[in-house]
Design a protein around this motif. Structure first.
Motif, mmCIF file in Angstrom:
data_model
loop_
_atom_site.group_PDB
_atom_site.id
_atom_site.type_symbol
_atom_site.label_atom_id
_atom_site.label_comp_id
_atom_site.label_asym_id
_atom_site.label_seq_id
_atom_site.Cartn_x
_atom_site.Cartn_y
_atom_site.Cartn_z
ATOM 1 N N VAL A 87 35.507 35.106 36.953
ATOM 2 C CA VAL A 87 36.539 34.487 36.120
ATOM 3 C C VAL A 87 37.652 33.943 37.003
ATOM 4 O O VAL A 87 38.014 34.569 38.001
ATOM 5 N N ILE A 88 38.172 32.785 36.615
ATOM 6 C CA ILE A 88 39.430 32.306 37.188
ATOM 7 C C ILE A 88 40.415 32.139 36.040
ATOM 8 O O ILE A 88 40.110 31.440 35.058
ATOM 9 N N ASN A 89 41.555 32.795 36.137
ATOM 10 C CA ASN A 89 42.631 32.564 35.188
ATOM 11 C C ASN A 89 43.483 31.444 35.771
ATOM 12 O O ASN A 89 44.138 31.625 36.804
ATOM 13 N N ASN A 90 43.450 30.302 35.137
ATOM 14 C CA ASN A 90 44.095 29.117 35.706
ATOM 15 C C ASN A 90 45.282 28.714 34.851
ATOM 16 O O ASN A 90 45.109 28.129 33.785
ATOM 17 N N GLY A 91 46.489 29.078 35.308
ATOM 18 C CA GLY A 91 47.697 28.784 34.551
ATOM 19 C C GLY A 91 48.112 29.959 33.682
ATOM 20 O O GLY A 91 47.284 30.784 33.276
ATOM 21 N N ARG A 92 49.423 30.016 33.415
ATOM 22 C CA ARG A 92 49.989 31.143 32.655
ATOM 23 C C ARG A 92 49.311 31.302 31.289
ATOM 24 O O ARG A 92 49.025 32.423 30.857
ATOM 25 N N ALA A 93 49.032 30.177 30.628
ATOM 26 C CA ALA A 93 48.416 30.241 29.297
ATOM 27 C C ALA A 93 47.030 30.865 29.345
ATOM 28 O O ALA A 93 46.543 31.391 28.331
ATOM 29 N N ALA A 94 46.400 30.813 30.516
ATOM 30 C CA ALA A 94 45.054 31.382 30.676
ATOM 31 C C ALA A 94 45.107 32.794 31.237
ATOM 32 O O ALA A 94 44.059 33.369 31.554
ATOM 33 N N GLY A 95 46.327 33.329 31.378
ATOM 34 C CA GLY A 95 46.459 34.714 31.822
ATOM 35 C C GLY A 95 46.741 34.875 33.306
ATOM 36 O O GLY A 95 46.764 35.998 33.809
ATOM 37 N N GLN A 96 46.945 33.757 34.019
ATOM 38 C CA GLN A 96 47.233 33.878 35.451
ATOM 39 C C GLN A 96 48.615 34.496 35.656
ATOM 40 O O GLN A 96 49.588 34.120 34.983
ATOM 41 N N THR A 97 48.678 35.471 36.552
ATOM 42 C CA THR A 97 49.954 36.134 36.841
ATOM 43 C C THR A 97 50.364 35.991 38.305
ATOM 44 O O THR A 97 51.544 36.101 38.619
ATOM 45 N N VAL A 98 49.392 35.766 39.179
ATOM 46 C CA VAL A 98 49.700 35.534 40.604
ATOM 47 C C VAL A 98 49.331 34.084 40.908
ATOM 48 O O VAL A 98 48.159 33.699 40.794
ATOM 49 N N PHE A 99 50.335 33.298 41.280
ATOM 50 C CA PHE A 99 50.130 31.857 41.391
ATOM 51 C C PHE A 99 49.731 31.459 42.813
ATOM 52 O O PHE A 99 50.360 30.609 43.451
ATOM 53 N N HIS A 100 48.694 32.111 43.248
ATOM 54 C CA HIS A 100 47.908 31.765 44.438
ATOM 55 C C HIS A 100 46.476 31.954 43.932
ATOM 56 O O HIS A 100 46.037 33.096 43.742
ATOM 57 N N GLY A 101 45.835 30.843 43.646
ATOM 58 C CA GLY A 101 44.567 30.889 42.910
ATOM 59 C C GLY A 101 43.530 31.815 43.518
ATOM 60 O O GLY A 101 43.501 32.012 44.744
ATOM 61 N N HIS A 102 42.678 32.381 42.667
ATOM 62 C CA HIS A 102 41.694 33.366 43.122
ATOM 63 C C HIS A 102 40.617 33.540 42.068
ATOM 64 O O HIS A 102 40.847 33.302 40.882
ATOM 65 N N TRP A 103 39.465 33.989 42.519
ATOM 66 C CA TRP A 103 38.353 34.324 41.626
ATOM 67 C C TRP A 103 38.380 35.832 41.371
ATOM 68 O O TRP A 103 38.570 36.620 42.298
ATOM 69 N N HIS A 104 38.153 36.217 40.120
ATOM 70 C CA HIS A 104 37.908 37.627 39.791
ATOM 71 C C HIS A 104 36.397 37.845 39.725
ATOM 72 O O HIS A 104 35.691 37.059 39.071
ATOM 73 N N LEU A 105 35.915 38.899 40.340
ATOM 74 C CA LEU A 105 34.526 39.333 40.152
ATOM 75 C C LEU A 105 34.585 40.735 39.560
ATOM 76 O O LEU A 105 35.051 41.679 40.204
ATOM 77 N N VAL A 106 34.156 40.842 38.308
ATOM 78 C CA VAL A 106 34.322 42.086 37.555
ATOM 79 C C VAL A 106 32.951 42.675 37.239
ATOM 80 O O VAL A 106 32.198 42.109 36.433
ATOM 81 N N PRO A 107 32.611 43.810 37.877
ATOM 82 C CA PRO A 107 31.341 44.435 37.538
ATOM 83 C C PRO A 107 31.352 44.919 36.099
ATOM 84 O O PRO A 107 32.381 45.388 35.601
ATOM 85 N N ARG A 108 30.195 44.773 35.437
ATOM 86 C CA ARG A 108 30.100 45.143 34.023
ATOM 87 C C ARG A 108 28.977 46.143 33.811
ATOM 88 O O ARG A 108 27.967 46.130 34.521
#
Ligand code: AMP
Ligand code: ZN
Length: 147
Positions: free
Chosen positions: A92-113
């Protein structure tokens, strides 16, 4: 070359982590990116893939840097899934505040499920009515001809 002298923003949390000013649990380092454990994991093994180049969000990331960083995703996915014995993985990438981004240095989340875990996913989906799909398709395609 932006990757030989990475842009560093001293007010940016992730730039400070990448510079070693703030500790992190690193799982992978390359000339282009560092992968760290998220300090507040959705599940154990939640990794953030962070390009070394400071950029506010995905839209600001140069194409060539994005390509080199994204190349790391399959290898990271395999490693996280194997190490955590995960049943699946969300990238997941949260891109922009409306999308849930909180740290404004872009990054990919990899979340094990895991089957039956507490994560509420997928998100609610709607449907197009009338010509809304065609209008939306044309609007995005038009933007892509000029960028
Ligand atoms: P986002 O909300 O997409 O901008 O993601 C930012 C992520 O950074 C969140 O999931 C936070 O838990 C994570 N985070 C914040 N501070 C740190 C830190 N010091 N080390 C590792 N992850 C962090
Ligand atoms: Zn930064």
């Amino acid at each position: 070359m932006h990757d030989s002298v990475p842009a560093h923003d001293p007010s940016c949390l992730f730039c400070r982590i990448l510079a070693g000013e703030i500790p992190s649990s690193r799982v992978l380092e390359t000339p282009d990116a560092v992968a760290i454990l998220d300090i507040q994991p959705v599940n154990f093994g939640h990794v953030l893939l962070v390009p070394r180049l400071h950029h506010a969000d995905l839209a600001e990331l140069p194409d060539d840097v994005a390509a080199r960083v994204a190349t790391l995703l399959p290898r990271l996915a395999r490693a996280i899934q194997a190490a955590c014995k995960a049943d699946g993985l969300n990238v997941v990438i949260n891109n922009g505040r409306a999308a849930g981004q909180t740290v404004f240095h872009g990054h990919w989340h990899l979340v094990p499920r895991f089957v039956g875990d507490a994560v509420r996913w997928p998100w609610p989906q709607g449907r197009y009515e009338g010509d809304a799909m065609a209008v939306t398709q044309a609007a995005i395609a038009l933007q892509l001809t000029s960028t």
